[in-house]
Design an enzyme around this catalytic site. Structure first.
Site, short mmCIF file in Angstrom:
data_model
loop_
_atom_site.label_atom_id
_atom_site.label_comp_id
_atom_site.label_asym_id
_atom_site.label_seq_id
_atom_site.Cartn_x
_atom_site.Cartn_y
_atom_site.Cartn_z
N SER A 13 0.86 -1.46 0.05
CA SER A 13 -0.07 0.08 -0.14
C SER A 13 0.79 1.31 0.07
CB SER A 13 -0.88 0.08 1.27
OG SER A 13 0.00 -0.08 2.57
N SER A 14 2.05 1.11 0.42
CA SER A 14 3.03 2.31 0.35
C SER A 14 4.50 1.99 0.29
CB SER A 14 2.63 2.98 1.72
OG SER A 14 3.10 2.31 2.76
N GLY A 15 5.36 2.84 0.24
CA GLY A 15 6.62 2.50 0.37
C GLY A 15 7.32 1.67 -0.69
N SER A 128 15.06 -7.82 4.23
CA SER A 128 15.53 -7.62 5.59
C SER A 128 15.94 -6.25 5.66
CB SER A 128 16.91 -8.54 5.51
OG SER A 128 17.53 -8.43 6.74
N TYR A 142 13.43 -4.40 16.43
CA TYR A 142 13.09 -4.28 15.06
C TYR A 142 14.62 -5.35 14.40
CZ TYR A 142 13.51 -2.58 10.10
OH TYR A 142 13.84 -2.54 8.82
N SER A 145 14.64 -8.80 15.16
CA SER A 145 13.51 -9.41 14.16
C SER A 145 13.87 -9.73 13.02
CB SER A 145 12.11 -8.89 14.08
OG SER A 145 12.44 -7.46 13.24
N LYS A 146 14.86 -8.69 12.19
CA LYS A 146 15.67 -9.00 10.94
C LYS A 146 16.84 -9.88 11.15
CE LYS A 146 12.92 -6.01 8.84
NZ LYS A 146 11.80 -6.30 7.79
N1 LIG Z 1 12.35 2.47 4.66
C1 LIG Z 1 13.56 1.98 5.14
O1 LIG Z 1 14.69 2.81 5.41
C2 LIG Z 1 13.73 0.67 5.20
C3 LIG Z 1 14.83 0.15 5.37
C4 LIG Z 1 15.35 -1.25 5.57
C5 LIG Z 1 14.34 -1.95 5.58
N2 LIG Z 1 13.05 -1.59 5.05
C6 LIG Z 1 11.92 -2.72 5.23
O2 LIG Z 1 11.13 -2.59 4.04
C7 LIG Z 1 9.69 -3.18 4.37
C8 LIG Z 1 8.63 -2.02 3.82
O3 LIG Z 1 9.09 -0.67 4.50
P1 LIG Z 1 8.94 0.61 4.08
O4 LIG Z 1 9.98 1.38 4.29
O5 LIG Z 1 8.10 0.54 2.48
O6 LIG Z 1 7.56 1.20 4.94
P2 LIG Z 1 5.88 1.53 4.81
O7 LIG Z 1 5.74 2.49 3.74
O8 LIG Z 1 5.44 1.90 6.03
O9 LIG Z 1 5.35 0.14 4.22
C9 LIG Z 1 5.16 -0.96 5.37
C10 LIG Z 1 4.10 -1.99 4.67
O10 LIG Z 1 3.95 -2.95 5.52
C11 LIG Z 1 2.65 -3.10 5.56
N3 LIG Z 1 2.26 -3.70 6.97
C12 LIG Z 1 2.51 -3.34 8.10
N4 LIG Z 1 2.12 -4.28 8.95
C13 LIG Z 1 1.55 -5.30 8.38
C14 LIG Z 1 0.79 -6.39 8.69
N5 LIG Z 1 0.45 -6.77 10.02
N6 LIG Z 1 0.18 -7.06 7.78
C15 LIG Z 1 0.49 -6.56 6.48
N7 LIG Z 1 1.20 -5.63 6.04
C16 LIG Z 1 1.40 -4.90 7.01
C17 LIG Z 1 1.65 -1.78 5.48
O11 LIG Z 1 0.56 -2.11 4.73
P3 LIG Z 1 -0.71 -1.44 5.46
O12 LIG Z 1 -0.49 -0.54 6.64
O13 LIG Z 1 -1.61 -0.96 4.35
O14 LIG Z 1 -1.50 -2.82 5.97
C18 LIG Z 1 2.61 -1.14 4.57
O15 LIG Z 1 2.20 -1.35 3.15
C19 LIG Z 1 9.66 -3.46 5.87
O16 LIG Z 1 9.93 -4.65 6.03
C20 LIG Z 1 11.02 -2.57 6.60
O17 LIG Z 1 11.54 -3.29 7.52
C21 LIG Z 1 12.64 -0.36 5.12
#
Ligand SMILES: NC(=O)c1ccc[n+]([C@@H]2O[C@H](COP(=O)([O-])OP(=O)(O)OC[C@H]3O[C@@H](n4cnc5c(N)ncnc54)[C@H](OP(=O)(O)O)[C@@H]3O)[C@@H](O)[C@H]2O)c1
Length: 266
Positions: A13-15, A128, A142, A145-146
């Protein structure tokens, strides 16, 4: 039914998830997920999924398989972050983070594996983080978990080799998404952490706000998805390149010092 390869991207839905799904939609039959209802957009059909719920996972995968009868690529991307010191995070909240970031991946993976084994093909890409390679202060659970996801994925990759199912880990540094908007907060306050708590929160906010362009992660996943022999690990983004190297060469004491300095911790 479709002639294209079928992809499921959780948390679309985002990101990252949204960008990954949209990028893969040119060439694959892509399903994305969200806990909320979302209309189909830019070629991505959205399904409702809460990865913390057994019944939600079962119903989402059933819905997908009813339409496609197969699944070729699963991108376990859904994730949850917190900014709180370990001692200020309740066990309940720590478990909540694991429910999404680790057990959520296990649930969805378990649901697609029987189909991939039957097909004798498939690819699972787990999102991850550099925090899965180096303990991140203020994001301890966090990070844990990773780390769990890293060990699980490595073991799984060997177990699935005989069935021609590949497993990959993507390890991004900080990227500019809205990830910190749903950041879980401390559940307890201990005055000894008063200064550090605020510094951590603003460091995470700043690191994400100044992070790399998330399109890089979507591009990396598109390349990994099309590779005929994908690797287990892919580091994406500047920080992901230099930070683990620094961790490997610096003595513990010096690394802790540099980590505190980087986060402006006293
Ligand atoms: N941004 C960074 O700097 C970064 C760096 C390293 C890793 N990551 C990893 O990248 C992944 C995506 O993060 P993002 O940065 O894109 O953040 P984000 O925009 O907040 O996206 C998180 C997504 O996870 C979904 N979500 C959360 N809890 C959930 C649940 N219980 N069941 C199903 N969906 C769920 C949300 O969907 P809904 O709320 O619509 O359900 C949302 O689409 C994560 O695993 C994060 O650990 C991010």
């Amino acid at each position: 039914m479709t002639n294209q390869k079928v992809v499921l991207v959780t948390g679309a839905s985002s990101g990252f998830g949204q960008l990954i799904a949209q990028k893969l939609a040119c060439g694959y039959c892509v399903f994305g997920t969200s806990r909320k209802e979302h209309p189909t957009s830019q070629g991505v059909e959205m399904l409702t999924l809460d990865v913390t719920s057994d019944s939600s996972v079962e119903s989402c995968i059933n819905q997908l398989l009813t339409q496609t009868n197969r699944i070729d690529l699963l991108v376990n991307n859904a994730g949850q972050i917190h900014a709180s010191m370990i001692e200020e995070t309740s066990l309940e909240q720590a478990k909540e983070i694991f429910e999404t970031n680790f057990w959520g991946v296990v649930r969805v993976t378990n649901a697609v594996l029987p189909v991939m084994r039957q097909q004798r093909s498939g690819h699972i890409i787990n999102m991850s983080s550099v925090a899965g390679l180096i303990g991140a202060p203020g994001q301890g659970f966090y990070s844990a978990s990773k780390f769990a996801l890293e060990g699980y994925s490595e073991a799984l990759s060997v177990e699935l080799d005989p069935f021609n199912i590949k497993v990959s880990l993507v390890e991004p540094g900080y990227f500019k998404t809205n990830f910190n908007q749903a950041m879980l907060q401390p559940t307890a306050i201990h005055s000894d952490y008063d200064t550090v708590r605020d510094v951590i929160r603003s460091s995470v906010d700043q690191a994400i706000a100044q992070g790399d362009n998330p399109d890089k992660v979507a591009q990396a996943i598109a390349r990994i998805a099309s590779s005929s022999s994908p690797r287990l690990r892919y580091r994406v983004g500047n920080e992901a390149q230099w930070l683990p190297r620094l961790r490997a060469i610096l003595p513990d004491k010096l690394f802790r010092f540099s980590a505190r300095k980087r986060l402006n911790l006293p």
